[in-house]
Design a protein around this motif. Structure first.
Motif, PDB file in Angstrom:
ATOM      1  N   MET A   1      20.007  58.163  19.790  1.00 16.70           N
ATOM      2  CA  MET A   1      19.812  57.716  21.173  1.00 16.70           C
ATOM      3  C   MET A   1      18.922  56.479  21.171  1.00 16.70           C
ATOM      4  N   LEU A   2      19.355  55.446  21.921  1.00 18.18           N
ATOM      5  CA  LEU A   2      18.585  54.207  21.980  1.00 18.18           C
ATOM      6  C   LEU A   2      17.608  54.247  23.139  1.00 18.18           C
ATOM      7  N   LEU A   3      16.435  53.719  22.898  1.00 16.91           N
ATOM      8  CA  LEU A   3      15.446  53.590  23.954  1.00 16.91           C
ATOM      9  C   LEU A   3      15.612  52.225  24.612  1.00 16.91           C
ATOM     10  N   ASP A   4      15.115  52.097  25.858  1.00 13.57           N
ATOM     11  CA  ASP A   4      15.203  50.817  26.555  1.00 13.57           C
ATOM     12  C   ASP A   4      14.577  49.719  25.701  1.00 13.57           C
ATOM     13  N   GLY A   5      15.307  48.611  25.592  1.00 18.13           N
ATOM     14  CA  GLY A   5      14.788  47.472  24.847  1.00 18.13           C
ATOM     15  C   GLY A   5      15.224  47.425  23.396  1.00 18.13           C
ATOM     16  N   GLU A   6      15.753  48.528  22.883  1.00 18.08           N
ATOM     17  CA  GLU A   6      16.205  48.525  21.492  1.00 18.08           C
ATOM     18  C   GLU A   6      17.561  47.832  21.395  1.00 18.08           C
ATOM     19  N   PRO A   7      17.825  47.149  20.264  1.00 20.77           N
ATOM     20  CA  PRO A   7      19.130  46.485  20.119  1.00 20.77           C
ATOM     21  C   PRO A   7      20.267  47.488  20.105  1.00 20.77           C
ATOM     22  N   ASP A   8      21.375  47.096  20.686  1.00 23.91           N
ATOM     23  CA  ASP A   8      22.550  47.964  20.764  1.00 23.91           C
ATOM     24  C   ASP A   8      23.777  47.107  20.459  1.00 23.91           C
ATOM     25  N   ASP A   9      24.223  47.126  19.202  1.00 17.94           N
ATOM     26  CA  ASP A   9      25.334  46.279  18.792  1.00 17.94           C
ATOM     27  C   ASP A   9      26.608  46.572  19.574  1.00 17.94           C
ATOM     28  N   ASP A  10      26.874  47.841  19.856  1.00 21.49           N
ATOM     29  CA  ASP A  10      28.092  48.196  20.597  1.00 21.49           C
ATOM     30  C   ASP A  10      28.071  47.606  22.004  1.00 21.49           C
ATOM     31  N   LEU A  11      26.911  47.656  22.651  1.00 15.88           N
ATOM     32  CA  LEU A  11      26.788  47.111  24.006  1.00 15.88           C
ATOM     33  C   LEU A  11      26.991  45.597  23.992  1.00 15.88           C
ATOM     34  N   VAL A  12      26.358  44.926  23.046  1.00 14.67           N
ATOM     35  CA  VAL A  12      26.504  43.477  22.949  1.00 14.67           C
ATOM     36  C   VAL A  12      27.963  43.105  22.685  1.00 14.67           C
ATOM     37  N   ARG A  13      28.612  43.846  21.781  1.00 16.27           N
ATOM     38  CA  ARG A  13      30.018  43.587  21.474  1.00 16.27           C
ATOM     39  C   ARG A  13      30.881  43.769  22.727  1.00 16.27           C
ATOM     40  N   SER A  14      30.635  44.813  23.487  1.00 17.15           N
ATOM     41  CA  SER A  14      31.401  45.057  24.712  1.00 17.15           C
ATOM     42  C   SER A  14      31.214  43.945  25.728  1.00 17.15           C
ATOM     43  N   GLU A  15      29.975  43.466  25.860  1.00 14.18           N
ATOM     44  CA  GLU A  15      29.696  42.383  26.810  1.00 14.18           C
ATOM     45  C   GLU A  15      30.410  41.107  26.396  1.00 14.18           C
ATOM     46  N   VAL A  16      30.426  40.809  25.092  1.00 13.77           N
ATOM     47  CA  VAL A  16      31.101  39.593  24.606  1.00 13.77           C
ATOM     48  C   VAL A  16      32.605  39.684  24.838  1.00 13.77           C
ATOM     49  N   VAL A  17      33.188  40.856  24.567  1.00  9.95           N
ATOM     50  CA  VAL A  17      34.618  41.041  24.802  1.00  9.95           C
ATOM     51  C   VAL A  17      34.931  40.858  26.290  1.00  9.95           C
ATOM     52  N   THR A  18      34.101  41.414  27.154  1.00 12.90           N
ATOM     53  CA  THR A  18      34.296  41.248  28.597  1.00 12.90           C
ATOM     54  C   THR A  18      34.222  39.781  28.977  1.00 12.90           C
ATOM     55  N   LEU A  19      33.245  39.079  28.426  1.00 15.96           N
ATOM     56  CA  LEU A  19      33.047  37.668  28.733  1.00 15.96           C
ATOM     57  C   LEU A  19      34.258  36.832  28.326  1.00 15.96           C
ATOM     58  N   LEU A  20      34.784  37.097  27.144  1.00 21.44           N
ATOM     59  CA  LEU A  20      35.862  36.269  26.609  1.00 21.44           C
ATOM     60  C   LEU A  20      37.234  36.638  27.143  1.00 21.44           C
ATOM     61  N   THR A  21      37.476  37.913  27.417  1.00 19.40           N
ATOM     62  CA  THR A  21      38.821  38.329  27.829  1.00 19.40           C
ATOM     63  C   THR A  21      38.909  38.693  29.299  1.00 19.40           C
ATOM     64  N   GLY A  22      37.865  39.235  29.866  1.00 15.77           N
ATOM     65  CA  GLY A  22      37.916  39.693  31.258  1.00 15.77           C
ATOM     66  C   GLY A  22      38.117  38.552  32.238  1.00 15.77           C
ATOM     67  N   GLY A  23      37.631  37.363  31.906  1.00 19.10           N
ATOM     68  CA  GLY A  23      37.748  36.229  32.810  1.00 19.10           C
ATOM     69  C   GLY A  23      38.881  35.289  32.467  1.00 19.10           C
ATOM     70  N   HIS A  24      39.729  35.672  31.524  1.00 16.22           N
ATOM     71  CA  HIS A  24      40.788  34.751  31.076  1.00 16.22           C
ATOM     72  C   HIS A  24      41.743  34.392  32.211  1.00 16.22           C
ATOM     73  N   GLU A  25      42.315  35.389  32.863  1.00 18.21           N
ATOM     74  CA  GLU A  25      43.301  35.120  33.913  1.00 18.21           C
ATOM     75  C   GLU A  25      42.652  34.451  35.122  1.00 18.21           C
ATOM     76  N   THR A  26      41.491  34.933  35.521  1.00 19.72           N
ATOM     77  CA  THR A  26      40.848  34.365  36.703  1.00 19.72           C
ATOM     78  C   THR A  26      40.501  32.892  36.496  1.00 19.72           C
ATOM     79  N   THR A  27      40.007  32.547  35.316  1.00 18.60           N
ATOM     80  CA  THR A  27      39.661  31.154  35.051  1.00 18.60           C
ATOM     81  C   THR A  27      40.914  30.284  34.975  1.00 18.60           C
ATOM     82  N   ALA A  28      41.972  30.804  34.367  1.00 20.65           N
ATOM     83  CA  ALA A  28      43.227  30.051  34.291  1.00 20.65           C
ATOM     84  C   ALA A  28      43.781  29.777  35.686  1.00 20.65           C
ATOM     85  N   VAL A  29      43.744  30.779  36.555  1.00 20.64           N
ATOM     86  CA  VAL A  29      44.254  30.602  37.918  1.00 20.64           C
ATOM     87  C   VAL A  29      43.357  29.644  38.703  1.00 20.64           C
TER      88      VAL A  29
END
Length: 202
Positions: A1-29
């Protein structure tokens, strides 16, 4: 279990994937809408061309903002309120789902003036544009994670395309928006005629 402020590679990876793919269609349009608007406003297009070599051209940034104001891509900014709220004379209990109309906010004459529905990028160069009536990326703590990334992408695409080719709109009429799933797209696909720019000889 991670405490607040501790690094979380899975969370960072999820945020990057959201950033790169979640906005693809909206930005293109949004980029398609940007060209659709510019091609129907030749004076604005020429002014953008004149500033292509300036990294911080304020008018180019204004064109992008004005496009997103009048041709908002996503209407999916609904929120379920966590505690009772009074808004516009109405008392809304906790748990109420609120879905603001971005189109109404972005064309409100009280905020944007009598020409609120007109494409006029210059309004963003005037003192104190009403930023609080501008929500293409939502607002508050849940503002779109990729907002700055999308704005940068649109700027890079605009400069790259206009340096390489000349564009003409197919048809003189403004394109209306139509819903495709939850995205508002140009009804005719923002079709353009493209011609390679001729090299300028000294």
């Amino acid at each position: 279990m991670l405490l607040d402020g501790e690094p979380d590679d899975d969370l960072v990876r999820s945020e990057v994937v959201t950033l790169l793919t979640g906005g693809h269609e909206t930005t293109a349009v949004a980029t398609a809408w940007m060209f659709e608007r510019l091609l129907r406003h030749p004076a604005a297009l020429e002014r953008v061309r004149a500033g292509l070599d300036r990294d911080d051209d304020r008018f180019r940034a204004a064109v992008i903002k004005e496009t997103l104001r009048l041709r908002q891509v996503s209407y999916n900014v609904g929120r379920r309120i966590a505690e009772p709220v009074e808004a516009g004379g109405y008392r809304l209990p906790a748990g109420t789902f609120v879905w603001p109309s971005l189109a109404a906010i972005h064309t409100d004459r009280g905020a944007w003036g009598r020409d609120a529905e007109r494409f006029r990028p210059e309004r963003w160069l005037e003192p104190d544009p009403p930023e609080r009536a501008y929500l293409p990326f939502g607002g508050g703590a849940h503002r779109c994670l990729g907002a700055m990334f999308a704005l940068t992408e649109m700027d890079v695409i605009l400069r790259t395309v206009l340096r390489a080719v000349d564009l003409r709109a197919v048809g003189a009429r403004d394109e209306r928006g139509v819903m495709r799933n939850i995205i508002m797209v140009p009804s005719r696909g923002a079709r353009v005629r493209v011609a390679r720019r001729r090299a300028v000889t000294p």
